[in-house]
Design a protein around this motif. Structure first.
Motif, PDB file in Angstrom:
ATOM      1  N   GLN A 213      56.297  43.307  72.033  1.00 50.80           N
ATOM      2  CA  GLN A 213      57.381  42.435  71.988  1.00 50.80           C
ATOM      3  C   GLN A 213      56.531  41.348  72.263  1.00 50.80           C
ATOM      4  N   ALA A 214      55.247  41.131  72.832  1.00 50.91           N
ATOM      5  CA  ALA A 214      54.575  39.327  72.451  1.00 50.91           C
ATOM      6  C   ALA A 214      54.574  39.200  71.087  1.00 50.91           C
ATOM      7  N   ALA A 215      53.826  40.141  70.758  1.00 49.23           N
ATOM      8  CA  ALA A 215      53.821  40.167  68.896  1.00 49.23           C
ATOM      9  C   ALA A 215      55.500  39.627  68.235  1.00 49.23           C
ATOM     10  N   GLU A 216      55.836  40.198  69.011  1.00 47.88           N
ATOM     11  CA  GLU A 216      57.461  40.724  67.681  1.00 47.88           C
ATOM     12  C   GLU A 216      57.977  38.271  67.864  1.00 47.88           C
ATOM     13  N   PHE A 217      57.599  37.949  69.200  1.00 45.44           N
ATOM     14  CA  PHE A 217      57.789  36.873  69.854  1.00 45.44           C
ATOM     15  C   PHE A 217      56.956  35.601  68.580  1.00 45.44           C
ATOM     16  N   ARG A 218      55.992  36.100  69.259  1.00 48.95           N
ATOM     17  CA  ARG A 218      54.651  35.171  68.122  1.00 48.95           C
ATOM     18  C   ARG A 218      55.131  34.950  66.635  1.00 48.95           C
ATOM     19  N   ALA A 219      55.963  36.793  66.020  1.00 50.43           N
ATOM     20  CA  ALA A 219      55.945  36.793  64.781  1.00 50.43           C
ATOM     21  C   ALA A 219      56.724  35.660  63.915  1.00 50.43           C
ATOM     22  N   PRO A 220      56.217  34.556  62.686  1.00 49.34           N
ATOM     23  CA  PRO A 220      56.233  34.083  61.939  1.00 49.34           C
ATOM     24  C   PRO A 220      57.720  34.969  60.873  1.00 49.34           C
ATOM     25  N   VAL A 221      59.031  33.774  61.014  1.00 49.00           N
ATOM     26  CA  VAL A 221      59.934  33.886  59.839  1.00 49.00           C
ATOM     27  C   VAL A 221      60.118  32.978  59.489  1.00 49.00           C
TER      28      VAL A 221
ATOM     29  N   THR B 255      53.692  47.435  59.872  1.00 46.75           N
ATOM     30  CA  THR B 255      53.545  47.778  58.709  1.00 46.75           C
ATOM     31  C   THR B 255      53.322  47.205  57.479  1.00 46.75           C
ATOM     32  N   ALA B 256      54.209  45.802  57.665  1.00 44.70           N
ATOM     33  CA  ALA B 256      54.947  44.819  56.788  1.00 44.70           C
ATOM     34  C   ALA B 256      53.062  45.586  55.302  1.00 44.70           C
ATOM     35  N   PRO B 257      53.461  44.921  54.183  1.00 48.76           N
ATOM     36  CA  PRO B 257      52.697  45.220  53.259  1.00 48.76           C
ATOM     37  C   PRO B 257      52.213  43.314  53.487  1.00 48.76           C
ATOM     38  N   HIS B 258      52.604  42.525  53.821  1.00 53.33           N
ATOM     39  CA  HIS B 258      52.382  41.532  53.982  1.00 53.33           C
ATOM     40  C   HIS B 258      51.185  41.410  55.320  1.00 53.33           C
ATOM     41  N   ALA B 259      51.185  42.460  56.264  1.00 49.57           N
ATOM     42  CA  ALA B 259      50.768  41.972  57.803  1.00 49.57           C
ATOM     43  C   ALA B 259      49.032  40.999  57.790  1.00 49.57           C
ATOM     44  N   LEU B 260      48.224  41.405  56.339  1.00 48.67           N
ATOM     45  CA  LEU B 260      46.932  41.048  56.754  1.00 48.67           C
ATOM     46  C   LEU B 260      47.147  39.896  56.577  1.00 48.67           C
ATOM     47  N   ILE B 261      47.545  39.663  55.396  1.00 52.08           N
ATOM     48  CA  ILE B 261      47.982  37.674  55.257  1.00 52.08           C
ATOM     49  C   ILE B 261      48.507  37.211  55.750  1.00 52.08           C
ATOM     50  N   VAL B 262      49.716  37.261  56.561  1.00 52.20           N
ATOM     51  CA  VAL B 262      50.336  36.560  58.150  1.00 52.20           C
ATOM     52  C   VAL B 262      48.637  36.893  58.696  1.00 52.20           C
ATOM     53  N   GLU B 263      48.224  37.831  59.350  1.00 51.35           N
ATOM     54  CA  GLU B 263      47.177  37.676  60.343  1.00 51.35           C
ATOM     55  C   GLU B 263      45.884  36.902  60.218  1.00 51.35           C
ATOM     56  N   VAL B 264      45.354  36.833  58.640  1.00 52.57           N
ATOM     57  CA  VAL B 264      44.002  35.802  58.500  1.00 52.57           C
ATOM     58  C   VAL B 264      44.472  35.005  57.468  1.00 52.57           C
ATOM     59  N   GLY B 265      45.855  34.674  56.939  1.00 55.21           N
ATOM     60  CA  GLY B 265      46.003  33.994  56.134  1.00 55.21           C
ATOM     61  C   GLY B 265      45.093  34.351  54.587  1.00 55.21           C
ATOM     62  N   ASN B 266      45.093  33.219  53.959  1.00 57.04           N
ATOM     63  CA  ASN B 266      44.615  33.143  52.335  1.00 57.04           C
ATOM     64  C   ASN B 266      45.277  31.962  51.717  1.00 57.04           C
TER      65      ASN B 266
ATOM     66  N   LYS C  85      47.228  30.231  50.201  1.00 56.47           N
ATOM     67  CA  LYS C  85      48.616  30.182  49.875  1.00 56.47           C
ATOM     68  C   LYS C  85      49.426  30.232  51.540  1.00 56.47           C
ATOM     69  N   SER C  86      48.614  30.808  52.203  1.00 56.78           N
ATOM     70  CA  SER C  86      49.095  31.136  53.525  1.00 56.78           C
ATOM     71  C   SER C  86      48.228  30.875  54.535  1.00 56.78           C
ATOM     72  N   PRO C  87      48.870  29.777  56.184  1.00 56.33           N
ATOM     73  CA  PRO C  87      48.830  29.948  56.687  1.00 56.33           C
ATOM     74  C   PRO C  87      48.037  31.022  57.368  1.00 56.33           C
ATOM     75  N   ARG C  88      46.931  31.184  58.306  1.00 58.44           N
ATOM     76  CA  ARG C  88      46.188  31.686  59.353  1.00 58.44           C
ATOM     77  C   ARG C  88      47.085  31.727  61.093  1.00 58.44           C
ATOM     78  N   HIS C  89      48.388  33.090  60.618  1.00 54.16           N
ATOM     79  CA  HIS C  89      48.917  32.895  61.767  1.00 54.16           C
ATOM     80  C   HIS C  89      48.262  33.937  63.167  1.00 54.16           C
ATOM     81  N   ALA C  90      47.595  35.158  62.673  1.00 52.86           N
ATOM     82  CA  ALA C  90      46.664  35.705  64.255  1.00 52.86           C
ATOM     83  C   ALA C  90      47.772  35.897  65.352  1.00 52.86           C
ATOM     84  N   VAL C  91      48.728  36.308  64.605  1.00 51.73           N
ATOM     85  CA  VAL C  91      49.868  36.817  65.815  1.00 51.73           C
ATOM     86  C   VAL C  91      49.372  38.423  66.728  1.00 51.73           C
TER      87      VAL C  91
END
Length: 118
Positions: free
Chosen positions: A36-44, A86-97, A99-105
Motif C-alpha cells: 500500500q505504501a509503495a502504491e502511494f509512492r509509485a510515480p504516475v 511485475t511491470a516490465p519497466h519496474a527496474l528502471i523505475v527503481e534504480v533509474g537510467n 533517461k529516467s530518474p531513480r524513484h526507489a519506490v
C-alpha cells in the motif's frame, strides 16, 4: 538473595512456530502494508504523453514464500511474504537510467512502514 535466571530456547519449537499459518498471515499483513505504501509512492505519468501511465502502480503484488534459512548447517524452512512489481519497466523505475530518474519506490515504502516501529 539473588536469583539467576537463564533462558535456554527450544530451537526446534521456535522453528516450528515460524512455519505456522498465523506467522504466514502476519507476514502477509506486513507485506500488504508495504504494498500500500509503495502504491502511494509509485510515480504516475501523464496519460497523454506516457503510454505506460499507471502500469507500474497497478503491477504490485504480494506472494507468500517459504525461505530456506540455514541453522547449524541444516536448511530450515521459514514462512514469509514478498512484495513484487511485475511491470516490465519496474527496474528502471527503481534504480533509474540515463533517461529516467531513480524513484526507489520499494526502499521509500519500506522506510515509511518501518518508521512507525522505531
Amino acid at each position: 538473595m539473588a536469583f539467576r535466571s537463564r533462558y535456554r530456547g527450544n530451537f526446534d519449537g521456535i522453528g516450528k512456530l515460524t512455519r505456522l499459518p498465523g506467522v504466514q498471515l502476519a507476514c502477509r499483513a506486513a507485506a500488504l502494508e508495504i504494498k500500500q505504501a509503495a502504491e502511494f509512492r509509485a510515480p504516475v505519468g501523464d496519460p497523454e504523453v506516457d503510454r505506460n501511465s499507471g502500469l507500474y502502480k497497478a503491477s504490485f503484488d504480494v506472494i507468500p514464500i517459504e525461505k530456506s534459512v540455514p541453522w547449524r548447517g541444516t536448511p530450515r524452512r521459514r514462512a514469509g511474504a514478498r512484495v513484487i512489481n511485475t511491470a516490465p519497466h519496474a527496474l528502471i523505475v527503481e534504480v533509474g537510467n540515463g533517461k529516467s530518474p531513480r524513484h526507489a519506490v520499494f526502499q521509500k515504502a519500506l522506510e515509511d512502514v518501518s518508521s512507525r516501529f522505531r
